[in-house]
Write a protein that holds these residues in place. Structure first.
Motif, PDB file in Angstrom:
ATOM      1  N   ALA A   1       9.336  -5.618 115.336  1.00  9.37           N
ATOM      2  CA  ALA A   1      10.667  -6.152 115.057  1.00  9.37           C
ATOM      3  C   ALA A   1      11.597  -5.901 116.238  1.00  9.37           C
ATOM      4  N   LEU A   2      12.501  -6.824 116.450  1.00  6.04           N
ATOM      5  CA  LEU A   2      13.473  -6.730 117.539  1.00  6.04           C
ATOM      6  C   LEU A   2      14.455  -5.587 117.253  1.00  6.04           C
ATOM      7  N   SER A   3      14.587  -4.700 118.222  1.00  6.97           N
ATOM      8  CA  SER A   3      15.412  -3.505 118.063  1.00  6.97           C
ATOM      9  C   SER A   3      16.543  -3.500 119.083  1.00  6.97           C
ATOM     10  N   ARG A   4      17.733  -3.086 118.642  1.00  8.50           N
ATOM     11  CA  ARG A   4      18.869  -3.048 119.556  1.00  8.50           C
ATOM     12  C   ARG A   4      18.757  -1.934 120.584  1.00  8.50           C
ATOM     13  N   ASN A   5      18.202  -0.799 120.203  1.00  6.49           N
ATOM     14  CA  ASN A   5      18.140   0.308 121.154  1.00  6.49           C
ATOM     15  C   ASN A   5      16.872   0.302 122.006  1.00  6.49           C
ATOM     16  N   LEU A   6      15.793  -0.328 121.533  1.00 12.35           N
ATOM     17  CA  LEU A   6      14.543  -0.328 122.287  1.00 12.35           C
ATOM     18  C   LEU A   6      14.353  -1.571 123.146  1.00 12.35           C
ATOM     19  N   ASP A   7      14.954  -2.680 122.764  1.00  7.63           N
ATOM     20  CA  ASP A   7      14.695  -3.949 123.453  1.00  7.63           C
ATOM     21  C   ASP A   7      15.889  -4.481 124.240  1.00  7.63           C
ATOM     22  N   SER A   8      16.974  -3.724 124.289  1.00  5.85           N
ATOM     23  CA  SER A   8      18.140  -4.117 125.075  1.00  5.85           C
ATOM     24  C   SER A   8      18.484  -2.989 126.033  1.00  5.85           C
ATOM     25  N   ASP A   9      18.716  -3.326 127.294  1.00 12.25           N
ATOM     26  CA  ASP A   9      19.143  -2.349 128.294  1.00 12.25           C
ATOM     27  C   ASP A   9      20.672  -2.329 128.308  1.00 12.25           C
ATOM     28  N   GLY A  10      21.249  -1.300 127.696  1.00 11.89           N
ATOM     29  CA  GLY A  10      22.703  -1.258 127.589  1.00 11.89           C
ATOM     30  C   GLY A  10      23.188  -2.396 126.726  1.00 11.89           C
ATOM     31  N   ARG A  11      24.015  -3.267 127.260  1.00  7.04           N
ATOM     32  CA  ARG A  11      24.528  -4.416 126.521  1.00  7.04           C
ATOM     33  C   ARG A  11      23.833  -5.712 126.919  1.00  7.04           C
ATOM     34  N   SER A  12      22.739  -5.612 127.693  1.00  8.48           N
ATOM     35  CA  SER A  12      22.018  -6.814 128.096  1.00  8.48           C
ATOM     36  C   SER A  12      21.202  -7.354 126.932  1.00  8.48           C
ATOM     37  N   ALA A  13      20.902  -8.639 126.976  1.00  9.53           N
ATOM     38  CA  ALA A  13      20.162  -9.290 125.888  1.00  9.53           C
ATOM     39  C   ALA A  13      18.690  -8.901 125.940  1.00  9.53           C
ATOM     40  N   PRO A  14      18.040  -8.831 124.790  1.00 10.64           N
ATOM     41  CA  PRO A  14      16.607  -8.519 124.763  1.00 10.64           C
ATOM     42  C   PRO A  14      15.772  -9.704 125.221  1.00 10.64           C
ATOM     43  N   GLU A  15      14.490  -9.436 125.510  1.00 10.87           N
ATOM     44  CA  GLU A  15      13.546 -10.469 125.913  1.00 10.87           C
ATOM     45  C   GLU A  15      12.364 -10.442 124.952  1.00 10.87           C
ATOM     46  N   LEU A  16      11.963 -11.615 124.451  1.00 13.01           N
ATOM     47  CA  LEU A  16      10.965 -11.671 123.390  1.00 13.01           C
ATOM     48  C   LEU A  16       9.557 -11.337 123.886  1.00 13.01           C
ATOM     49  N   TYR A  17       9.220 -11.748 125.093  1.00 15.23           N
ATOM     50  CA  TYR A  17       7.907 -11.379 125.625  1.00 15.23           C
ATOM     51  C   TYR A  17       7.825  -9.857 125.801  1.00 15.23           C
ATOM     52  N   ARG A  18       8.904  -9.254 126.253  1.00 15.38           N
ATOM     53  CA  ARG A  18       8.912  -7.805 126.421  1.00 15.38           C
ATOM     54  C   ARG A  18       8.795  -7.102 125.064  1.00 15.38           C
ATOM     55  N   LEU A  19       9.441  -7.677 124.050  1.00 13.22           N
ATOM     56  CA  LEU A  19       9.304  -7.144 122.690  1.00 13.22           C
ATOM     57  C   LEU A  19       7.851  -7.128 122.261  1.00 13.22           C
ATOM     58  N   MET A  20       7.128  -8.228 122.471  1.00 14.89           N
ATOM     59  CA  MET A  20       5.732  -8.309 122.054  1.00 14.89           C
ATOM     60  C   MET A  20       4.874  -7.335 122.851  1.00 14.89           C
ATOM     61  N   ARG A  21       5.136  -7.196 124.133  1.00 20.39           N
ATOM     62  CA  ARG A  21       4.372  -6.242 124.942  1.00 20.39           C
ATOM     63  C   ARG A  21       4.604  -4.816 124.458  1.00 20.39           C
ATOM     64  N   ARG A  22       5.822  -4.512 124.047  1.00 17.82           N
ATOM     65  CA  ARG A  22       6.097  -3.174 123.507  1.00 17.82           C
ATOM     66  C   ARG A  22       5.302  -2.935 122.229  1.00 17.82           C
ATOM     67  N   GLY A  23       5.258  -3.931 121.343  1.00 16.23           N
ATOM     68  CA  GLY A  23       4.507  -3.779 120.110  1.00 16.23           C
ATOM     69  C   GLY A  23       3.022  -3.567 120.352  1.00 16.23           C
ATOM     70  N   ILE A  24       2.458  -4.295 121.303  1.00 18.65           N
ATOM     71  CA  ILE A  24       1.027  -4.159 121.608  1.00 18.65           C
ATOM     72  C   ILE A  24       0.733  -2.778 122.194  1.00 18.65           C
ATOM     73  N   LEU A  25       1.629  -2.295 123.037  1.00 20.64           N
ATOM     74  CA  LEU A  25       1.440  -0.965 123.618  1.00 20.64           C
ATOM     75  C   LEU A  25       1.523   0.114 122.547  1.00 20.64           C
ATOM     76  N   GLU A  26       2.534   0.012 121.659  1.00 22.19           N
ATOM     77  CA  GLU A  26       2.752   1.060 120.672  1.00 22.19           C
ATOM     78  C   GLU A  26       1.675   1.075 119.585  1.00 22.19           C
ATOM     79  N   GLU A  27       1.149  -0.084 119.223  1.00 24.51           N
ATOM     80  CA  GLU A  27       0.193  -0.139 118.120  1.00 24.51           C
ATOM     81  C   GLU A  27      -1.259  -0.080 118.576  1.00 24.51           C
ATOM     82  N   LEU A  28      -1.543  -0.585 119.790  1.00 29.48           N
ATOM     83  CA  LEU A  28      -2.931  -0.662 120.233  1.00 29.48           C
ATOM     84  C   LEU A  28      -3.196   0.030 121.561  1.00 29.48           C
ATOM     85  N   ALA A  29      -2.175   0.632 122.162  1.00 27.05           N
ATOM     86  CA  ALA A  29      -2.328   1.375 123.419  1.00 27.05           C
ATOM     87  C   ALA A  29      -2.851   0.495 124.555  1.00 27.05           C
TER      88      ALA A  29
END
Length: 368
Positions: A230-258
């Motif tokens: 899920a898109l997170s304000r503190n994990l997927d945004s750098d300060g007040r910059s907008a999040p990026e969806l590809y980066r969100l998916m890469r984070r999920g793959i890293l956290e769940e499957l290493a």
């Protein structure tokens, strides 16, 4: 003077002057034509964007043979990749406005989590999230590539959990579903989730499915995609910059499957909404470059940050028949996350082509 003008309009001088005038006129005409074409393309993109803001009717929910889901595809069919550079997320830094009659539900969620925490039981914390304010879709003028603008507002996890109770009676009568969802485009305060979902294929052509643990917030115990985040304000945004969806998916793959980003090719294929719980999402396909199914399971056994979110992984040969049979079995038992058939279908179409998948699905699902 008159003689000079007449002589200039004929003979060698006339030819030179005429040619120069022709060149100037041609340049001006081509420049005007280019501006007209550009303006037409811009108007067409705006028109498409406005048209696509109106979601399809309820009858347009994703089906495949006897498979029926609560998912509505907004963009994409698996045949075309949605490029990372053509996706923009716009953030409104203003919290979602929740009706007063629902605020006690949020307080109930907070109180329950605190009780669980005091007892030493699994409990959720009120992580900052985003709610979906809108989704606009256009097309590039020449290649017709999708151009996506996702608009989001500030929300939090307790608001998400409270507004998942769509069938709970409201104090004034009725339910959230009846008052705000059925026959309507749901308001922003009900769209407190945007998730990225990936179908990951190992180097030895195995598609990964994950069974959600009993401790997740929604759909515990159901089979889902390889990874979901899920898109997170503190994990997927750098300060007040907008999040990026590809980066969100890469984070999920890293956290769940290493799995690190350089270990796979990631491509987005669609946007959708699960209308049952008003959860918005995107479908990705990821192809592992060298990690096999056995190697992935061995690596995950040594730990992953969010390993607890999936209690089991299942590897299915990435072929049309085995994948569809797995989905059909889960559909019959009610053990599927509604988005799973969509994510798996998109991955199959991306690899084997839409005609082959449709033909095989019709035959396989018709014969049970």
């Amino acid at each position: 003077m008159q003689e000079l003008i007449e002589s200039a309009s004929s003979g060698p001088w006339g030819i030179i002057v005429g040619a120069a005038f022709g060149v100037v006129a041609s340049v001006l005409f081509e420049d005007r034509l280019l501006r007209i074409r550009q303006g037409t393309a811009r108007r067409a993109r705006v028109l498409r964007s406005r048209i696509r803001r109106t979601l399809p009717e309820q009858a347009d929910l994703f089906t495949l043979g006897p498979l029926r889901t609560s998912v509505r595809i907004i963009e994409g069919d698996g045949t075309q990749v949605i490029d990372e550079q053509r996706i923009r997320v716009m953030v409104t830094h203003r919290p979602v406005e929740v009706p007063d009659e629902i605020r006690p539900w949020i307080d109930e969620v907070a109180a329950l989590q605190e009780v669980r925490r005091q007892r030493g039981e699994p409990a959720f914390w009120n992580g900052p999230r985003y709610a979906v304010d809108g989704l606009s879709i256009g097309r590039s003028p020449l290649s017709e590539q999708p151009e996506i603008c996702l608009r989001v507002r500030e929300s939090d996890y307790f608001t998400f959990l409270a507004t998942q109770q769509l069938d709970r009676p409201l104090p004034g009568g009725g339910t959230l579903r009846g008052r705000y969802v059925d026959g309507h485009d749901a308001p922003v305060f009900l769209r407190n989730s945007f998730g990225a979902n990936a179908a990951l294929i190992t180097a030895d052509d195995q598609l990964i499915f994950g069974r959600r643990s009993a401790d997740v917030g929604t759909r515990p115990g159901a089979w889902g995609p390889s990874a979901a985040e899920a898109l997170s304000r503190n994990l997927d945004s750098d300060g007040r910059s907008a999040p990026e969806l590809y980066r969100l998916m890469r984070r999920g793959i890293l956290e769940e499957l290493a799995l690190e980003p350089d270990e796979y090719l990631l491509e987005m294929l669609s946007f959708f909404i699960d209308t049952e719980l008003q959860q918005w999402g995107s479908a990705f396909v990821g192809s592992l470059r060298s990690v096999t199914a056995e190697e992935l399971l061995a690596r995950r056994s040594r730990g992953a940050p969010d390993k607890w979110e999936s209690e089991e992984l299942r590897m299915v040969p990435f072929q049309i028949g085995p994948v569809l049979r797995f989905i059909a079995d889960g559909h019959r038992t009610g053990d599927l996350v509604p988005a799973l058939p969509v994510v798996a279908y998109m991955a199959l179409v991306h690899r084997f082509g839409r005609r082959a998948v449709e033909r095989a699905a019709a035959k396989l699902l018709r014969n049970g």
